[in-house]
Design a protein around this motif. Structure first.
Motif, short mmCIF file in Angstrom:
data_model
loop_
_atom_site.label_atom_id
_atom_site.label_comp_id
_atom_site.label_asym_id
_atom_site.label_seq_id
_atom_site.Cartn_x
_atom_site.Cartn_y
_atom_site.Cartn_z
N SER A 138 11.47 14.08 -4.56
CA SER A 138 10.31 14.74 -5.16
C SER A 138 9.62 13.75 -6.09
O SER A 138 10.20 12.76 -6.52
CB SER A 138 10.72 16.00 -5.94
N GLY A 139 8.35 14.03 -6.38
CA GLY A 139 7.57 13.12 -7.21
C GLY A 139 6.70 12.21 -6.37
O GLY A 139 6.70 12.28 -5.13
N SER A 140 5.98 11.31 -7.05
CA SER A 140 5.01 10.45 -6.37
C SER A 140 5.10 9.02 -6.87
O SER A 140 5.33 8.77 -8.05
CB SER A 140 3.58 10.97 -6.63
N ILE A 141 4.91 8.07 -5.94
CA ILE A 141 4.82 6.65 -6.26
C ILE A 141 3.44 6.16 -5.83
O ILE A 141 3.04 6.36 -4.67
CB ILE A 141 5.92 5.84 -5.54
N TYR A 142 2.74 5.53 -6.77
CA TYR A 142 1.40 5.02 -6.49
C TYR A 142 1.37 3.51 -6.69
O TYR A 142 1.94 2.98 -7.65
CB TYR A 142 0.37 5.64 -7.44
N PHE A 143 0.71 2.82 -5.77
CA PHE A 143 0.32 1.42 -5.97
C PHE A 143 -1.18 1.45 -6.20
O PHE A 143 -1.96 1.70 -5.28
CB PHE A 143 0.64 0.57 -4.74
N GLY A 144 -1.60 1.22 -7.44
CA GLY A 144 -2.98 1.46 -7.79
C GLY A 144 -3.24 2.95 -7.69
O GLY A 144 -2.51 3.76 -8.25
N ASP A 145 -4.27 3.34 -6.95
CA ASP A 145 -4.55 4.76 -6.76
C ASP A 145 -4.08 5.26 -5.39
O ASP A 145 -4.43 6.37 -4.97
CB ASP A 145 -6.05 5.04 -6.94
N LYS A 146 -3.25 4.46 -4.72
CA LYS A 146 -2.80 4.80 -3.37
C LYS A 146 -1.38 5.38 -3.40
O LYS A 146 -0.44 4.73 -3.87
CB LYS A 146 -2.83 3.57 -2.47
N LEU A 147 -1.22 6.60 -2.88
CA LEU A 147 0.10 7.21 -2.77
C LEU A 147 0.87 6.55 -1.63
O LEU A 147 0.37 6.47 -0.51
CB LEU A 147 -0.05 8.71 -2.49
N ARG A 187 3.93 -1.94 2.64
CA ARG A 187 3.74 -1.77 1.18
C ARG A 187 3.38 -3.07 0.48
O ARG A 187 3.11 -3.06 -0.73
CB ARG A 187 5.00 -1.18 0.56
N ASP A 188 3.40 -4.21 1.17
CA ASP A 188 3.07 -5.51 0.57
C ASP A 188 3.97 -5.82 -0.62
O ASP A 188 3.52 -6.22 -1.69
CB ASP A 188 1.60 -5.56 0.15
#
Length: 363
Positions: free
Chosen positions: A56-65, A74-75
């Motif tokens: 559960s929860g969210s991981i963002y790179f910048g504003d991208k989920l 994912r670079d």
């Protein structure tokens, strides 16, 4: 690009390994996930890499989920604890293999491998196989394989744990130097607080899957947010003593027959506490001074162990039946086992914690 974690959790059946962690890692920061073995730090790193699914929860790179993004998309570049080198490839092929599978031209691969080898000072090792390398050289090759891809994020899972003590010291400095030179966001996992304190811009202290404190090394050391952080950060660890508050003749804590006056900075906090409230006093070994004039001291201790650790000595003390302390003094100070000494705390370095919540008591 910022890396943001919002209420990230991970469960393995009934085991909740990571619990509602919020983190915001700024671009180009070096952030260390620090905690004891089994606290969930590697699981958290693997979720950022995409090697573990987020429960559960969210991981963002910048504003991208990126929760559902494959690891290869994912670079990010990950350096593992065991290096994970291909034994049948030479160093050059190990470093350049990731570029090859992505279809980079041969000339481009050769150019970037040479450039990375120059940065890591392993240009003379490019034709060797991993079995012909020392532990430190293998670690450099593993780093090279990550660096050559020029990712936006480096993830490192205890990369120095297999090295001997002397090599770890030199590799710590090199890793920090590489980070400053490459200017790439780095998330680093370790249970070694010295690595965390010397290398990090910020430290995320984790215990039992819960984020305890996220701040600079100086803040984590000087202003621990709770009893766990206070006892975990620092070598030797902070002394934690159970005392009883008294307001008689000014705020103080009583430890049996001993009485420790509390510094003015704590008065606004303890003035709200009733007489007799139990509190935990924290004091680091470096902030305790010892004297032979035991008769005039508030707190008296008997020396039961003295350890020489270079320019300092660690002195273990028994102060009555229930109070044990460790003090750190200069090596030239002579104290012997069974000697009775006076114990003095630096009042400006006293920490107070609530015994029920474990939280630091501050304005």
């Amino acid at each position: 690009m910022e890396v943001s974690l919002e209420k990230v959790s991970k469960s393995f059946g009934s085991l909740e390994a990571v619990k509602d962690i919020d983190l915001s890692i700024r671009e180009r920061e070096f952030v260390t996930l620090l905690g004891p073995s089994g606290c969930g730090k590697t699981t958290l790193l693997r979720m950022i890499a995409g090697l573990e699914k987020v429960t559960s929860g969210s991981i963002y790179f910048g504003d991208k989920l990126v929760n559902n993004l494959r690891p290869g998309d994912r670079d990010v570049a990950m350096v593992f604890q065991n290096y994970a080198l291909y034994p049948h490839f030479n160093v050059a092929r190990n470093i350049g293999y990731g570029l090859k599978v992505r279809g980079a031209p041969k000339s481009e691969i050769e150019r970037r491998v040479r450039e990375v080898a120059r940065i890591l000072e392993i240009e003379g090792l490019l034709e060797r196989k991993p079995r012909q390398l020392s532990g430190g050289q293998r670690q450099r090759v593993a780093l090279g394989r990550a660096i050559v891809r020029d990712p936006f994020l480096f993830l490192m899972d205890e990369p120095l744990s297999n090295l001997d003590a002397k090599l770890r010291v030199s590799m710590r400095a090199e890793l920090k130097r590489f980070h400053m030179r490459l200017n790439t966001t780095t998330i680093y996992v370790t249970h070694d607080q010295l690595e965390a304190m010397t290398m990090s811009d910020k430290i995320a202290v984790i215990n039992d899957g819960v984020l305890q404190q996220f701040s600079t090394p100086q803040e984590v050391y000087n202003r621990p947010t709770n009893v766990f952080v206070a006892g975990f950060i620092g070598n030797p660890p902070m002394n934690l003593l159970n005392g009883t508050l008294t307001h008689e003749n000014g705020p103080a804590l009583k430890f049996g027959p001993a009485r420790q006056t509390l510094p003015p900075a704590t008065h606004p906090i303890v003035s709200k506490c009733p007489e007799g409230k139990r509190l935990i006093l924290g004091i680091r070994p470096q902030d305790i001074s010892l004297s032979e004039a035991a008769a005039s001291a508030n707190l008296v201790g008997k020396v039961w162990l003295v350890e020489l650790v270079g320019s300092e000595k660690l002195v273990d003390l028994a102060c009555g039946e229930d109070i044990q302390l460790m003090a750190e003094v200069k090596a030239e100070q002579n104290f012997s086992v069974d000697q009775t000494v006076g114990v003095q705390f630096n009042p400006s370095r006293i920490h107070l914690f609530d015994p029920e919540s474990g939280i630091a008591m501050r304005d």
